[in-house]
Design a protein around this motif. Structure first.
Motif, mmCIF file in Angstrom:
data_model
loop_
_atom_site.group_PDB
_atom_site.id
_atom_site.type_symbol
_atom_site.label_atom_id
_atom_site.label_comp_id
_atom_site.label_asym_id
_atom_site.label_seq_id
_atom_site.Cartn_x
_atom_site.Cartn_y
_atom_site.Cartn_z
ATOM 1 N N ASP A 32 16.610 13.617 -28.506
ATOM 2 C CA ASP A 32 16.739 12.868 -30.111
ATOM 3 C C ASP A 32 17.123 13.940 -30.101
ATOM 4 O OD1 ASP A 32 16.775 10.040 -31.342
ATOM 5 O OD2 ASP A 32 15.493 12.062 -32.552
ATOM 6 N N GLU A 33 18.365 13.764 -31.252
ATOM 7 C CA GLU A 33 19.438 15.120 -32.243
ATOM 8 C C GLU A 33 18.232 15.196 -33.594
ATOM 9 O OE1 GLU A 33 23.317 16.072 -35.209
ATOM 10 O OE2 GLU A 33 23.684 13.967 -33.113
ATOM 11 N N ALA A 34 17.857 14.469 -34.022
ATOM 12 C CA ALA A 34 17.038 14.431 -34.941
ATOM 13 C C ALA A 34 15.777 15.196 -34.683
ATOM 14 C CB ALA A 34 16.625 13.133 -35.460
ATOM 15 N N GLU A 35 15.433 14.962 -33.427
ATOM 16 C CA GLU A 35 13.915 15.641 -32.980
ATOM 17 C C GLU A 35 14.268 17.144 -32.545
ATOM 18 O OE1 GLU A 35 11.295 15.172 -33.305
ATOM 19 O OE2 GLU A 35 10.989 12.384 -33.054
ATOM 20 N N ILE A 36 15.435 17.119 -32.324
ATOM 21 C CA ILE A 36 15.600 18.886 -31.797
ATOM 22 C C ILE A 36 15.742 19.453 -32.687
ATOM 23 C CG2 ILE A 36 17.409 19.685 -30.944
ATOM 24 C CD1 ILE A 36 17.551 17.684 -28.528
ATOM 25 N N ARG A 37 16.571 18.874 -34.009
ATOM 26 C CA ARG A 37 17.279 19.756 -35.169
ATOM 27 C C ARG A 37 16.314 19.666 -35.809
ATOM 28 N NH1 ARG A 37 22.522 21.070 -35.429
ATOM 29 N NH2 ARG A 37 23.724 19.356 -34.978
ATOM 30 N N GLY A 61 26.225 13.810 -26.529
ATOM 31 C CA GLY A 61 26.181 15.035 -27.414
ATOM 32 C C GLY A 61 25.729 16.671 -27.166
ATOM 33 N N LEU A 62 24.505 16.786 -26.831
ATOM 34 C CA LEU A 62 23.859 17.924 -26.685
ATOM 35 C C LEU A 62 24.726 19.141 -26.673
ATOM 36 C CD1 LEU A 62 20.829 16.393 -24.420
ATOM 37 C CD2 LEU A 62 21.113 16.970 -27.415
ATOM 38 N N PRO A 67 24.191 24.062 -29.101
ATOM 39 C CA PRO A 67 25.202 25.756 -30.437
ATOM 40 C C PRO A 67 24.949 25.900 -31.973
ATOM 41 C CG PRO A 67 26.622 24.731 -28.119
ATOM 42 C CD PRO A 67 25.809 23.600 -28.854
ATOM 43 N N SER A 68 24.550 24.695 -32.195
ATOM 44 C CA SER A 68 24.641 24.664 -33.828
ATOM 45 C C SER A 68 23.623 24.863 -34.192
ATOM 46 C CB SER A 68 25.325 23.437 -34.304
ATOM 47 O OG SER A 68 24.424 21.721 -34.197
ATOM 48 N N LEU A 69 21.926 25.130 -33.472
ATOM 49 C CA LEU A 69 20.885 25.286 -33.940
ATOM 50 C C LEU A 69 20.603 26.323 -34.643
ATOM 51 C CD1 LEU A 69 18.897 23.322 -30.864
ATOM 52 C CD2 LEU A 69 20.062 22.690 -33.193
ATOM 53 N N ASP A 169 21.659 36.430 -31.747
ATOM 54 C CA ASP A 169 21.220 35.525 -33.213
ATOM 55 C C ASP A 169 20.086 34.814 -32.303
ATOM 56 O OD1 ASP A 169 23.311 36.337 -34.104
ATOM 57 O OD2 ASP A 169 24.351 34.958 -33.495
ATOM 58 N N ASN A 170 19.598 33.897 -32.799
ATOM 59 C CA ASN A 170 18.796 32.791 -32.448
ATOM 60 C C ASN A 170 18.665 32.325 -31.274
ATOM 61 O OD1 ASN A 170 20.754 31.606 -33.030
ATOM 62 N ND2 ASN A 170 19.392 29.517 -33.185
ATOM 63 N N PHE A 171 18.658 32.556 -30.509
ATOM 64 C CA PHE A 171 19.346 32.128 -29.271
ATOM 65 C C PHE A 171 18.894 32.973 -28.175
ATOM 66 C CE2 PHE A 171 22.601 29.890 -31.496
ATOM 67 C CZ PHE A 171 22.344 28.493 -30.895
ATOM 68 N N TYR A 172 17.681 33.111 -26.942
ATOM 69 C CA TYR A 172 17.353 34.047 -26.112
ATOM 70 C C TYR A 172 17.550 32.636 -24.790
ATOM 71 C CZ TYR A 172 15.004 36.081 -30.262
ATOM 72 O OH TYR A 172 15.165 36.303 -31.796
#
Length: 195
Positions: A32-37, A61-62, A67-69, A169-172
């Motif tokens: 779920d997009e909202a939960e992930i965001r 749409g994932l 990448p936008s997180l 950045d914020n990606f590991y």
């Protein structure tokens, strides 16, 4: 703290859940997009085949969401590979978070492919490797790997040197399975959860 495990068409989710249980971390498995965001931390695990997994991400749409997180995101195994630019596995365009390609290990190098089992990682740097010693052992299962690049934060040597870990950045990301890599993997997950 809210940790989300991204639910998609890839295996290995259960062992990630067990690892988080051992650390006493609460989590939610969702696509779920909202939960992930709204999560504080996002884990993007995976065992499977790149093109099938990318097709599933695109359908939901994932592939655009991840990448936008802006919060810390950790990709493991196929999750790491899908965060790269391209995979030779079935000629797959991936998400491009890391500007590097994923290539198959050649079968003619005299070593077994897939690369399966414990191997050491070295040239460690970055916050996820804090508290680890060089040449720490972790558990791998893969036939494809990202080349060493400026975003590499740990290297493994098997057939060729490859990126065992990446960070931008914020990606590991980790090519190995942190969730089944004993104390070393547990420390990496702890480091991620406390970023």
């Amino acid at each position: 703290m809210k940790t989300v495990i991204i639910k998609y068409n890839a295996g290995n989710v259960q062992s990630v859940m067990y690892a988080l249980d051992r650390l006493g971390a609460s989590y939610l498995l969702t696509d779920d997009e909202a939960e992930i965001r709204s999560a504080d931390k996002v884990i993007f695990p995976g065992v499977g085949e790149a093109s099938t997994a990318m097709a599933y991400l695109r359908e939901r749409g994932l592939d655009k969401l991840i990448p936008s997180l802006k919060q810390p995101v950790l990709g493991t195994c196929v999750g790491m590979q899908l965060m790269c630019r391209y995979s030779e596995e079935n000629d797959t365009t991936c998400m491009g978070i890391f500007d590097i390609d994923v290539r198959r290990f050649p079968n003619d190098a005299g070593l077994k492919v897939p690369h399966t089992g414990w191997n050491n990682i070295h040239t460690l740097r970055g916050p996820l490797t804090e508290g680890l010693t060089d040449n720490a052992y972790v558990y791998f299962v893969h036939s494809y790997a990202a080349d060493v690049c400026p975003e590499t934060t740990a290297i493994c040597d098997y057939v060729r040197p490859f990126s065992a870990m990446l960070h931008r950045d914020n990606f590991y990301a980790a090519q190995f399975h942190a969730e089944i890599s004993g104390n070393v993997g547990q420390r990496i997950l702890e480091n991620f959860l406390t970023l």
